[in-house]
Design a protein around this motif. Structure first.
Motif, PDB file in Angstrom:
ATOM      1  N   GLY A 131      37.760  27.803  48.623  1.00 44.33           N
ATOM      2  CA  GLY A 131      38.080  29.124  48.480  1.00 44.33           C
ATOM      3  C   GLY A 131      36.887  30.031  48.438  1.00 44.33           C
ATOM      4  O   GLY A 131      35.957  29.547  48.831  1.00 44.33           O
ATOM      5  N   LEU A 132      37.141  31.359  48.192  1.00 42.54           N
ATOM      6  CA  LEU A 132      35.933  32.067  48.561  1.00 42.54           C
ATOM      7  C   LEU A 132      34.775  32.114  47.437  1.00 42.54           C
ATOM      8  O   LEU A 132      35.157  31.803  46.204  1.00 42.54           O
ATOM      9  CB  LEU A 132      36.242  33.589  48.229  1.00 42.54           C
ATOM     10  CG  LEU A 132      37.536  34.157  49.306  1.00 42.54           C
ATOM     11  CD1 LEU A 132      37.758  35.500  49.032  1.00 42.54           C
ATOM     12  CD2 LEU A 132      36.952  34.013  50.674  1.00 42.54           C
ATOM     13  N   ALA A 133      33.682  32.114  48.013  1.00 42.36           N
ATOM     14  CA  ALA A 133      32.445  31.992  47.043  1.00 42.36           C
ATOM     15  C   ALA A 133      32.318  32.963  46.226  1.00 42.36           C
ATOM     16  O   ALA A 133      32.570  34.285  46.511  1.00 42.36           O
ATOM     17  CB  ALA A 133      31.181  31.868  47.946  1.00 42.36           C
ATOM     18  N   PRO A 134      31.809  32.870  45.012  1.00 38.47           N
ATOM     19  CA  PRO A 134      31.543  33.773  43.840  1.00 38.47           C
ATOM     20  C   PRO A 134      30.440  34.965  44.340  1.00 38.47           C
ATOM     21  O   PRO A 134      29.598  34.561  45.255  1.00 38.47           O
ATOM     22  CB  PRO A 134      31.006  33.132  42.825  1.00 38.47           C
ATOM     23  CG  PRO A 134      30.778  31.948  43.239  1.00 38.47           C
ATOM     24  CD  PRO A 134      31.394  31.374  44.449  1.00 38.47           C
ATOM     25  N   VAL A 135      30.524  35.969  43.869  1.00 36.73           N
ATOM     26  CA  VAL A 135      29.524  36.989  43.854  1.00 36.73           C
ATOM     27  C   VAL A 135      28.377  36.714  43.550  1.00 36.73           C
ATOM     28  O   VAL A 135      28.135  36.055  42.455  1.00 36.73           O
ATOM     29  CB  VAL A 135      30.042  38.246  43.198  1.00 36.73           C
ATOM     30  CG1 VAL A 135      28.852  39.384  43.536  1.00 36.73           C
ATOM     31  CG2 VAL A 135      31.053  39.009  43.786  1.00 36.73           C
ATOM     32  N   PRO A 136      27.087  36.612  44.244  1.00 29.77           N
ATOM     33  CA  PRO A 136      25.794  35.936  43.769  1.00 29.77           C
ATOM     34  C   PRO A 136      25.527  36.859  42.221  1.00 29.77           C
ATOM     35  O   PRO A 136      25.746  37.752  42.005  1.00 29.77           O
ATOM     36  CB  PRO A 136      24.804  36.670  44.735  1.00 29.77           C
ATOM     37  CG  PRO A 136      25.663  36.607  45.936  1.00 29.77           C
ATOM     38  CD  PRO A 136      27.111  37.248  45.613  1.00 29.77           C
ATOM     39  N   ALA A 137      24.783  35.788  41.375  1.00 32.68           N
ATOM     40  CA  ALA A 137      24.382  36.320  40.124  1.00 32.68           C
ATOM     41  C   ALA A 137      23.402  37.476  40.270  1.00 32.68           C
ATOM     42  O   ALA A 137      23.355  38.152  39.434  1.00 32.68           O
ATOM     43  CB  ALA A 137      24.088  35.160  39.189  1.00 32.68           C
TER      44      ALA A 137
END
Length: 276
Positions: A130-136
């Motif tokens: 799946g798509l990676a999350p937005v960087p924190a």
């Protein structure tokens, strides 16, 4: 591909102060019915991106650097294929990457290599993550400022980029759509409709503040205003990069996704791609 009205045919009377350059309408199948891009005759200077980019945007033109590469191939020799290009907004980036992952990634991620394909049960590692999350961590600068900064570095040394770079203007809605707007065929051996890759670039715009900065015959460089800052974020993104451009890992030492994540993605403000 659905496009905005093309201002390039009226460029000479637009009032835009341009250096000497050329309009490109050459494609793989002959002359296109309208110009696809304008690019300068001489090397790009650090100030060109900001000056020409700002002026061009008022007409619906976005800036990009074009490179002749080691073989001195400029856009009229790029085998552009606008008639084979769809609209990036018609494609879902997660679905696009999942398809590439299924086609290319099994041997890369499976512990026991090609033999895993013969197993009746699909290895959990083979599944698209799946798509990676937005960087924190928030971006330190704006996306356009990050792009201008990278351009400044590239153009400060005319010999610093293989084949040199020249300033170009493309009629496009957003930076991620630039390859599709000209029918760029650089990834042809991986994907025949570059709009599908542009859908991924759109997603990277939104999650990583990415901007298309340089196009060559088969190369792409993007600036990154919000890169991954943890090993976990970088590794999640590495799966997307592998699906997007397997040659980056399969044909570049050390041929390892985890090492690629650490060296090419973690805190890196530019991503480069090359398709064989």
């Amino acid at each position: 591909m659905a496009t905005l009205p093309n201002p390039l045919p009226d460029l000479a009377t637009s009032g835009l102060d341009l250096p000497p350059g050329s309009l490109v309408d050459a494609t793989l199948d002959g002359t296109w019915h309208e110009p696809l891009l304008w690019y300068a005759d001489g090397p790009a200077a650090p100030a060109d991106w900001t000056a020409l980019g700002a002026a061009g945007r008022r007409l619906g033109l976005l800036p990009v650097l074009v490179s002749g590469g080691a073989r001195d191939q400029w856009p009229e020799a790029w085998d552009l294929c606008p008639d084979a290009t769809s609209y990036p907004g018609d494609h879902d980036p997660d679905e696009v990457l999942a398809g590439y992952w299924s086609d290319y990634a099994a041997d890369e991620v499976a512990d026991d290599g090609p033999a895993a394909a013969a197993d009746e049960e699909e290895d959990e590692d083979d599944l698209w993550p799946g798509l990676a999350p937005v960087p924190a961590q928030a971006a330190r600068v704006g996306a356009d400022e990050a792009a201008a900064g990278l351009v400044g570095v590239l153009t400060a040394d005319p010999d610093g980029w293989p084949g040199g770079t020249r300033m170009a203007l493309v009629p496009a809605r957003r930076s991620a759509d630039i390859p599709a707007a000209i029918g760029w065929s650089g990834p042809m051996n991986h994907e025949g409709d570059v709009a599908r890759l542009c859908a991924v670039l759109r997603s990277w715009e939104e999650r990583y503040d990415a901007r298309v900065v340089v196009l060559g015959f088969d190369t792409l460089l993007v600036s990154v205003g919000r890169p991954p800052t943890t090993p976990e974020e970088a590794r999640a993104l590495a799966a997307e990069h592998y699906a997007f451009c397997p040659d980056n890992i399969d044909q570049s030492p050390p041929y390892d996704l985890d090492v690629y994540a650490q060296k090419a993605l973690l805190n890196q403000e530019a991503w480069s791609f090359w398709w064989d």
